[in-house]
Write a protein that holds these residues in place. Structure first.
Motif, PDB file in Angstrom:
ATOM      1  N   TRP A   7      -1.545  -2.147 -12.507  1.00 16.27           N
ATOM      2  CA  TRP A   7      -1.254  -2.667 -11.176  1.00 16.27           C
ATOM      3  C   TRP A   7      -0.638  -1.560 -10.335  1.00 16.27           C
ATOM      4  O   TRP A   7       0.061  -0.685 -10.842  1.00 16.27           O
ATOM      5  N   TRP A   8      -0.880  -1.633  -9.034  1.00 19.15           N
ATOM      6  CA  TRP A   8      -0.376  -0.648  -8.080  1.00 19.15           C
ATOM      7  C   TRP A   8       0.193  -1.419  -6.907  1.00 19.15           C
ATOM      8  O   TRP A   8      -0.388  -2.417  -6.469  1.00 19.15           O
ATOM      9  N   ASN A   9       1.325  -0.950  -6.348  1.00 19.16           N
ATOM     10  CA  ASN A   9       1.959  -1.674  -5.250  1.00 19.16           C
ATOM     11  C   ASN A   9       1.338  -1.396  -3.893  1.00 19.16           C
ATOM     12  O   ASN A   9       1.752  -1.976  -2.895  1.00 19.16           O
ATOM     13  N   GLY A  10       0.348  -0.531  -3.805  1.00 21.92           N
ATOM     14  CA  GLY A  10      -0.353  -0.282  -2.550  1.00 21.92           C
ATOM     15  C   GLY A  10       0.267   0.779  -1.666  1.00 21.92           C
ATOM     16  O   GLY A  10      -0.264   1.085  -0.612  1.00 21.92           O
ATOM     17  N   ASP A  11       1.377   1.361  -2.060  1.00 23.32           N
ATOM     18  CA  ASP A  11       2.043   2.382  -1.258  1.00 23.32           C
ATOM     19  C   ASP A  11       1.601   3.763  -1.752  1.00 23.32           C
ATOM     20  O   ASP A  11       1.649   4.041  -2.939  1.00 23.32           O
ATOM     21  N   VAL A  12       1.187   4.622  -0.844  1.00 26.95           N
ATOM     22  CA  VAL A  12       0.728   5.957  -1.241  1.00 26.95           C
ATOM     23  C   VAL A  12       1.804   7.019  -1.054  1.00 26.95           C
ATOM     24  O   VAL A  12       1.592   8.171  -1.375  1.00 26.95           O
ATOM     25  N   ARG A  13       2.949   6.614  -0.548  1.00 24.28           N
ATOM     26  CA  ARG A  13       4.038   7.574  -0.316  1.00 24.28           C
ATOM     27  C   ARG A  13       5.001   7.573  -1.499  1.00 24.28           C
ATOM     28  O   ARG A  13       4.630   7.273  -2.621  1.00 24.28           O
ATOM     29  N   LEU A  14       6.245   7.897  -1.238  1.00 26.09           N
ATOM     30  CA  LEU A  14       7.265   7.997  -2.284  1.00 26.09           C
ATOM     31  C   LEU A  14       7.580   6.667  -2.957  1.00 26.09           C
ATOM     32  O   LEU A  14       8.078   6.643  -4.071  1.00 26.09           O
ATOM     33  N   ALA A  15       7.289   5.562  -2.288  1.00 22.19           N
ATOM     34  CA  ALA A  15       7.604   4.246  -2.860  1.00 22.19           C
ATOM     35  C   ALA A  15       6.491   3.731  -3.771  1.00 22.19           C
ATOM     36  O   ALA A  15       6.522   2.582  -4.189  1.00 22.19           O
ATOM     37  N   ARG A  16       5.524   4.566  -4.079  1.00 24.99           N
ATOM     38  CA  ARG A  16       4.437   4.133  -4.958  1.00 24.99           C
ATOM     39  C   ARG A  16       4.986   3.694  -6.303  1.00 24.99           C
ATOM     40  O   ARG A  16       5.846   4.346  -6.898  1.00 24.99           O
ATOM     41  N   ARG A  17       4.465   2.565  -6.781  1.00 26.53           N
ATOM     42  CA  ARG A  17       4.831   2.043  -8.097  1.00 26.53           C
ATOM     43  C   ARG A  17       3.555   1.655  -8.826  1.00 26.53           C
ATOM     44  O   ARG A  17       2.634   1.090  -8.229  1.00 26.53           O
ATOM     45  N   ASP A  18       3.501   1.950 -10.107  1.00 20.35           N
ATOM     46  CA  ASP A  18       2.392   1.545 -10.969  1.00 20.35           C
ATOM     47  C   ASP A  18       2.986   0.902 -12.213  1.00 20.35           C
ATOM     48  O   ASP A  18       4.027   1.346 -12.704  1.00 20.35           O
ATOM     49  N   VAL A  19       2.309  -0.116 -12.717  1.00 21.12           N
ATOM     50  CA  VAL A  19       2.693  -0.735 -13.985  1.00 21.12           C
ATOM     51  C   VAL A  19       1.438  -0.802 -14.850  1.00 21.12           C
ATOM     52  O   VAL A  19       0.388  -1.261 -14.392  1.00 21.12           O
TER      53      VAL A  19
END
Length: 69
Positions: A7-19
């Motif tokens: 899963w990806w949170n959709g943010d391409v900047r510094l706030a990007r999160r992946d699980v």
């Protein structure tokens, strides 16, 4: 280890999160990644698929619009 879910949170900047939920058929692990592939990450082993999915849900949380890749 193969990736069962990502899963990806959709943010391409510094706030990007992946699980990620991964398994080799015996061992299950969940990885939470912050800041993309070069950022920080935390990996937790789980006793089975159900516990890995529960942990992945908890680590995603409700803050972002998560997308499964």
């Amino acid at each position: 280890m193969r990736v069962e879910h990502h899963w990806w949170n959709g943010d391409v900047r510094l706030a990007r999160r992946d699980v990620f939920v991964r398994t080799d058929g015996n061992v299950w692990e969940v990885e939470a990644q912050m800041g993309g592939p070069d950022g920080k990450s935390k990996v937790q082993n789980c006793p089975g698929r159900a516990s890995a999915m529960i942990l992945a849900d908890a680590w995603r949380g409700p803050r972002w619009q998560w997308r499964e890749i």
